[in-house]
Scaffold this active site. Sequence first.
Site, PDB file in Angstrom:
ATOM      1  N   GLU A   1       0.838  -1.205   0.000  1.00 19.30           N
ATOM      2  CA  GLU A   1       0.000   0.000   0.000  1.00 19.30           C
ATOM      3  C   GLU A   1       0.870   1.251   0.000  1.00 19.30           C
ATOM      4  O   GLU A   1       1.832   1.354   0.758  1.00 19.30           O
ATOM      5  CB  GLU A   1      -0.889  -0.018   1.246  1.00 19.30           C
ATOM      6  CG  GLU A   1      -1.812   1.181   1.382  1.00 19.30           C
ATOM      7  CD  GLU A   1      -2.599   1.163   2.678  1.00 19.30           C
ATOM      8  OE1 GLU A   1      -3.584   1.910   2.774  1.00 19.30           O
ATOM      9  OE2 GLU A   1      -2.223   0.398   3.598  1.00 19.30           O
TER      10      GLU A   1
ATOM     11  N   LYS B   1      -9.888   2.305  -3.409  1.00 21.29           N
ATOM     12  CA  LYS B   1     -10.341   1.681  -2.169  1.00 21.29           C
ATOM     13  C   LYS B   1     -11.753   2.121  -1.808  1.00 21.29           C
ATOM     14  O   LYS B   1     -12.079   3.300  -1.863  1.00 21.29           O
ATOM     15  CB  LYS B   1      -9.377   2.035  -1.031  1.00 21.29           C
ATOM     16  CG  LYS B   1      -9.641   1.290   0.271  1.00 21.29           C
ATOM     17  CD  LYS B   1      -8.598   1.636   1.323  1.00 21.29           C
ATOM     18  CE  LYS B   1      -8.812   0.866   2.607  1.00 21.29           C
ATOM     19  NZ  LYS B   1      -7.834   1.229   3.651  1.00 21.29           N
TER      20      LYS B   1
ATOM     21  N   CYS C   1      -5.557  -2.925   2.505  1.00 22.31           N
ATOM     22  CA  CYS C   1      -5.480  -2.862   3.957  1.00 22.31           C
ATOM     23  C   CYS C   1      -6.775  -3.330   4.641  1.00 22.31           C
ATOM     24  O   CYS C   1      -7.111  -4.500   4.632  1.00 22.31           O
ATOM     25  CB  CYS C   1      -5.122  -1.432   4.380  1.00 22.31           C
ATOM     26  SG  CYS C   1      -4.686  -1.264   6.132  1.00 22.31           S
TER      27      CYS C   1
END
Length: 504
Positions: free
Chosen positions: A263, A324, A380
């Site tokens: 990330e 995301k 994540c």
Amino acid sequence: MLLIQKLIAQPRLIALLSGLIFPFAIAPFFLWPIAILSLMGLLFSLHKSSAKEAAIRTWFFGFGKFSVGVSWIYVSMHDHGGTPAILAILMVGLFAAFLATFPALFLFFFQRFYNQKSNKPIISMLAFAALWFAYEWFRSWFMTGFPWLFAGDAQLHTWLNGWAPILSVYGLSFFTALTAAAIYYSLREKQAVYLAFLVVWPIGFLLQNVSWTEVTNELKVSAVQGNIAQEIKWLPEQRSPTINAYLEQTRQHWDSDLVLWPETAVTVLKDQFQAYIDTINQEAINNKTTLITGIPFRYTQGPFKGQFHNSILAIGMGEGLYHKQKLVPFGEYIPLEHIIRGLLPFFDLPMSSFKKGDKHQPLLKAEKDKQLFLIAPFICYEIVYPEFVASMAKESDMLITISNDAWFGDSLGPKQHMAIAQMRALETQRYLLRSTNTGITALVNHKGKIVKQLPTKQRATLTALAQTRQGSTPFMLFGLWPLFIVTILILLFGLHHRNPKVND
């Protein structure tokens, strides 16, 4: 003996202690019987209490559970967010106190309608399992959700994990709560017949041998762990050294079919980095490799101009850009930003103004020998949502997840996060490749077991063979509907057979 008698006379203390031990049932300890013992302690503390008092005692349980279980938040707030230690401890405590209200609410209803003295133990046992599932499910989506510290997470390596592809971690939580209730009520009522519910364990063992998906191919994969210290990661002068470090490691693994960076491995916006991306893209193509990396993205034109996203980019033999969808409150966006932004350094962390990505985004693509593979990406925190992962995994050949758990140091958080990712691989029976900045970087197989893992806090690259798989598990096909139906039937049955003479 006198001490034990005094302890038994303090049900709130029993509830608190039962909650404090709960996190030791999950990663990294995996002392799974503690989950059962913890829930038995909670049930013991509720004996003969009013519904209101049951809610209070359950709140003590929840406060203990979350105070220990999410203590890793302190590291990000104090060590990296600049929040004074006392204030950081207070905020973690407030967060734990808030989360504790969820089980308290559901067990209020449990005590009032299903666990009164005149009700049958069989009703109490089933209702406890049903309402425990309902509580965890509610917490997974309410106010963006916090699907962490589930009872089912303790069963990653036990016989019960055979149920995961069918009923997910929620089903494992249901059976864990049912197990605790069955043992507790069998001891209290001296009725061994209640232990018949433990048959779910050997059935789970048999289910472990069922393959719900099938192998279609194999990819040689590499996951690069840069180990860039969090305190320098976002410094402008660190950008070039960081990229050069990742590229240097990658050039040693261009023979892999897929290379994964973590990330925000690239700490500069995509539009500012495009010339460099074009160069790396051509190098990846020349080596017939797909490179996938985390990178912050900004729209520079159109209706979304100026909007920022935490994203994943695939280049080389692959293609795709994913934004995301599940953002971390206070980490990637600030609720009530116009009010609280600037109050604490923690609220001004780098890259804390992201926008949520669209729900309908195509999967990433990777190519090998002219065959196209679909990769389901998760950034994540996204990997902790069971239904979300199962939905995206349906058309995928494998899963990837990238993270930067350096925010949490060597605390419980990264270990819990890794185990949760393993559960997602098990639920979908897909291989999962995980790349992080400082660890834990690993390849997980379709049974949720780690195939290969890098040491933490080291600059290294993991290389292994990953199966691509097709097919859907029952959980991917039916979601939580089987659990919803069973829960509703249990609760209705309990209400129907409830003793009307019981004083609420």
